[in-house]
Design a protein around this motif. Structure first.
Motif, short mmCIF file in Angstrom:
data_model
loop_
_atom_site.label_atom_id
_atom_site.label_comp_id
_atom_site.label_asym_id
_atom_site.label_seq_id
_atom_site.Cartn_x
_atom_site.Cartn_y
_atom_site.Cartn_z
N GLU A 128 0.82 -1.21 0.00
CA GLU A 128 0.00 0.00 0.00
C GLU A 128 0.86 1.26 0.00
O GLU A 128 0.42 2.32 -0.47
CB GLU A 128 -0.94 0.01 1.20
N HIS A 129 2.09 1.16 0.47
CA HIS A 129 2.99 2.31 0.49
C HIS A 129 3.85 2.42 -0.78
O HIS A 129 4.72 3.30 -0.85
CB HIS A 129 3.91 2.24 1.72
N ILE A 130 3.64 1.55 -1.76
CA ILE A 130 4.35 1.66 -3.04
C ILE A 130 3.67 2.71 -3.91
O ILE A 130 2.44 2.74 -4.00
CB ILE A 130 4.35 0.30 -3.78
N LEU A 131 4.45 3.58 -4.52
CA LEU A 131 3.95 4.49 -5.55
C LEU A 131 4.13 3.78 -6.90
O LEU A 131 5.24 3.41 -7.27
CB LEU A 131 4.74 5.80 -5.54
N SER A 132 3.02 3.57 -7.61
CA SER A 132 3.07 2.80 -8.86
C SER A 132 2.60 3.65 -10.03
O SER A 132 1.60 4.37 -9.93
CB SER A 132 2.19 1.55 -8.74
N ILE A 133 3.33 3.55 -11.15
CA ILE A 133 3.00 4.28 -12.37
C ILE A 133 3.04 3.32 -13.55
O ILE A 133 4.03 2.59 -13.72
CB ILE A 133 3.98 5.44 -12.63
N ASN A 134 1.99 3.30 -14.35
CA ASN A 134 1.99 2.51 -15.58
C ASN A 134 2.05 3.43 -16.80
O ASN A 134 1.55 4.57 -16.76
CB ASN A 134 0.76 1.60 -15.64
N VAL A 135 2.68 2.94 -17.86
CA VAL A 135 3.00 3.75 -19.03
C VAL A 135 2.52 3.01 -20.29
O VAL A 135 2.89 1.85 -20.50
CB VAL A 135 4.51 4.02 -19.14
N ARG A 136 1.71 3.69 -21.12
CA ARG A 136 1.18 3.06 -22.32
C ARG A 136 1.19 4.06 -23.48
O ARG A 136 1.38 5.25 -23.27
CB ARG A 136 -0.23 2.54 -22.08
N SER A 137 0.94 3.54 -24.69
CA SER A 137 0.92 4.42 -25.86
C SER A 137 0.01 3.87 -26.93
O SER A 137 -0.28 2.67 -26.98
CB SER A 137 2.34 4.58 -26.42
N GLN A 138 -0.45 4.77 -27.79
CA GLN A 138 -1.19 4.42 -29.01
C GLN A 138 -0.59 5.29 -30.11
O GLN A 138 -0.87 6.49 -30.20
CB GLN A 138 -2.68 4.69 -28.85
N LEU A 139 0.25 4.68 -30.94
CA LEU A 139 0.99 5.43 -31.94
C LEU A 139 0.54 5.15 -33.36
O LEU A 139 1.05 5.75 -34.30
CB LEU A 139 2.50 5.13 -31.82
N SER A 140 -0.41 4.26 -33.51
CA SER A 140 -0.84 3.90 -34.87
C SER A 140 -2.29 4.34 -35.08
O SER A 140 -2.58 5.53 -35.01
CB SER A 140 -0.67 2.39 -35.07
N SER A 141 -3.21 3.43 -35.29
CA SER A 141 -4.61 3.79 -35.56
C SER A 141 -5.28 4.26 -34.28
O SER A 141 -5.48 3.47 -33.34
CB SER A 141 -5.34 2.60 -36.15
N ILE A 142 -5.65 5.53 -34.22
CA ILE A 142 -6.13 6.14 -33.00
C ILE A 142 -7.41 5.49 -32.48
O ILE A 142 -7.60 5.32 -31.28
CB ILE A 142 -6.35 7.66 -33.22
N GLY A 143 -8.29 5.10 -33.40
CA GLY A 143 -9.58 4.56 -32.97
C GLY A 143 -9.59 3.09 -32.66
O GLY A 143 -10.59 2.56 -32.18
N ASN A 144 -8.47 2.39 -32.91
CA ASN A 144 -8.45 0.94 -32.69
C ASN A 144 -8.53 0.59 -31.21
O ASN A 144 -7.77 1.11 -30.39
CB ASN A 144 -7.16 0.34 -33.26
N ASN A 145 -9.47 -0.28 -30.88
CA ASN A 145 -9.57 -0.85 -29.52
C ASN A 145 -9.70 0.20 -28.43
O ASN A 145 -9.28 -0.03 -27.30
CB ASN A 145 -8.34 -1.73 -29.24
N ILE A 146 -10.34 1.32 -28.74
CA ILE A 146 -10.43 2.38 -27.74
C ILE A 146 -11.26 1.95 -26.53
O ILE A 146 -10.94 2.26 -25.39
CB ILE A 146 -10.98 3.69 -28.36
N SER A 194 -13.42 12.93 -37.68
CA SER A 194 -13.61 11.66 -36.98
C SER A 194 -12.45 11.39 -36.02
O SER A 194 -12.66 10.89 -34.90
CB SER A 194 -13.75 10.51 -37.98
N VAL A 195 -11.23 11.72 -36.45
CA VAL A 195 -10.08 11.57 -35.56
C VAL A 195 -10.22 12.52 -34.36
O VAL A 195 -9.93 12.16 -33.23
CB VAL A 195 -8.76 11.81 -36.31
#
Length: 277
Positions: free
Chosen positions: A115-133, A185-186
């Motif tokens: 509970e005292h851990i500071l956690s950060i997750n990092v992600r990206s979407q660099l291709s088709s913007i609408g895919n799997n949103i 649309s984008v």
């Protein structure tokens, strides 16, 4: 490494892969961990710059191996970046509560330490913007819920890099780097990203909604420009036609500026100062 250095490096890496090997090159480099690990290094550097002890960061600066897996309410989940507390013991504990884990399953840190851990997750979407949103949003929603249901005081961050201009797939197949003109649309997809992440942002205390993060950073970047343009507010997005005038999407408290500062401020208020330094 600064955020600007990072996105410029990502741009050159992806574009070089396209001119070398077309669609296959683009797909391979985007799916590899090498590109997203650049952003991990930015976050770790930012944490160190505000006084967090580099020895408490996992994986360490400059390394991609050593991600920690934490036990939540429903399941174990690997975290991209963890900052361990310097004043709590690690204790192996059983996880048989509520029947959600099998009898005899243990976790290596213990509830208090985790509970005292500071956690950060990092992600990206660099291709088709609408895919799997929708899938992306459901996963982003579920991750803090899984941890906060077991560890209500835990401080969580999320960094998400989104390209606001899509590559032209037909030109990419010919090994040419070309970006599509921006379309309405984008723009609607980008609005959905902003509104979605805003709804998950700025959790203040353990009595707030468990599905929220203490801070989200949504990095909107135009990789068609050199250097890459990073948008920090609504006015910049509207001025470049990325969002329509009058859009109700709001980037307030979503830019990378102030991201790690906010996380540390909440952490210090919740647990006391000096635990991460």
């Amino acid at each position: 490494m600064t955020l600007q250095d990072c996105v410029d490096n990502i741009k050159s890496t992806v574009e070089n892969a396209i001119t070398t090997n077309g669609t296959t090159g683009k797909t391979s480099v985007i799916r590899s961990q090498g590109v997203i690990n650049l952003l991990h290094e930015v976050v770790k550097s930012s944490l160190i710059s505000i006084g967090i002890d580099a020895a408490l960061i996992h994986p360490p600066l400059g390394q991609s191996n050593g991600e920690k897996t934490l036990a939540g309410f429903l399941k174990f989940k690997k975290q991209d970046i963890c900052v361990f507390p310097n004043n709590k013991p690690q204790l192996t504990e059983p996880l048989g509560f509520n029947g959600l884990y099998a009898t005899g399953v243990t976790e290596p840190y213990g509830e208090l330490f985790t509970e005292h851990i500071l956690s950060i997750n990092v992600r990206s979407q660099l291709s088709s913007i609408g895919n799997n949103i929708d899938t992306m949003y459901e996963r982003t929603y579920a991750e803090p819920l899984n941890l906060h249901r077991r560890l209500p005081k835990m401080v969580l961050g999320e960094v998400y890099l989104l390209s606001v201009r899509e590559l032209d797939s037909r030109q990419v197949a010919l090994r040419n780097v070309a970006y599509k003109p921006h379309t309405a649309s984008v723009g609607r997809y980008i609005e959905r990203y902003i509104k979605g992440f805003a709804a998950l942002n700025m959790r203040n205390n353990q009595r707030d909604d468990d599905f929220k993060y203490e801070r989200v950073a949504l990095i909107l970047a135009d990789f068609s420009q050199t250097p890459v343009k990073i948008y920090k507010n609504n006015a910049e997005l509207i001025a470049d036609g990325i969002l329509p005038p009058g859009s109700t999407a709001d980037m307030t408290n979503l830019s990378y500026d102030g991201f790690v500062d906010r996380l540390k401020m909440v952490y210090d208020k919740r647990f006391g100062t000096g635990i991460l330094t």
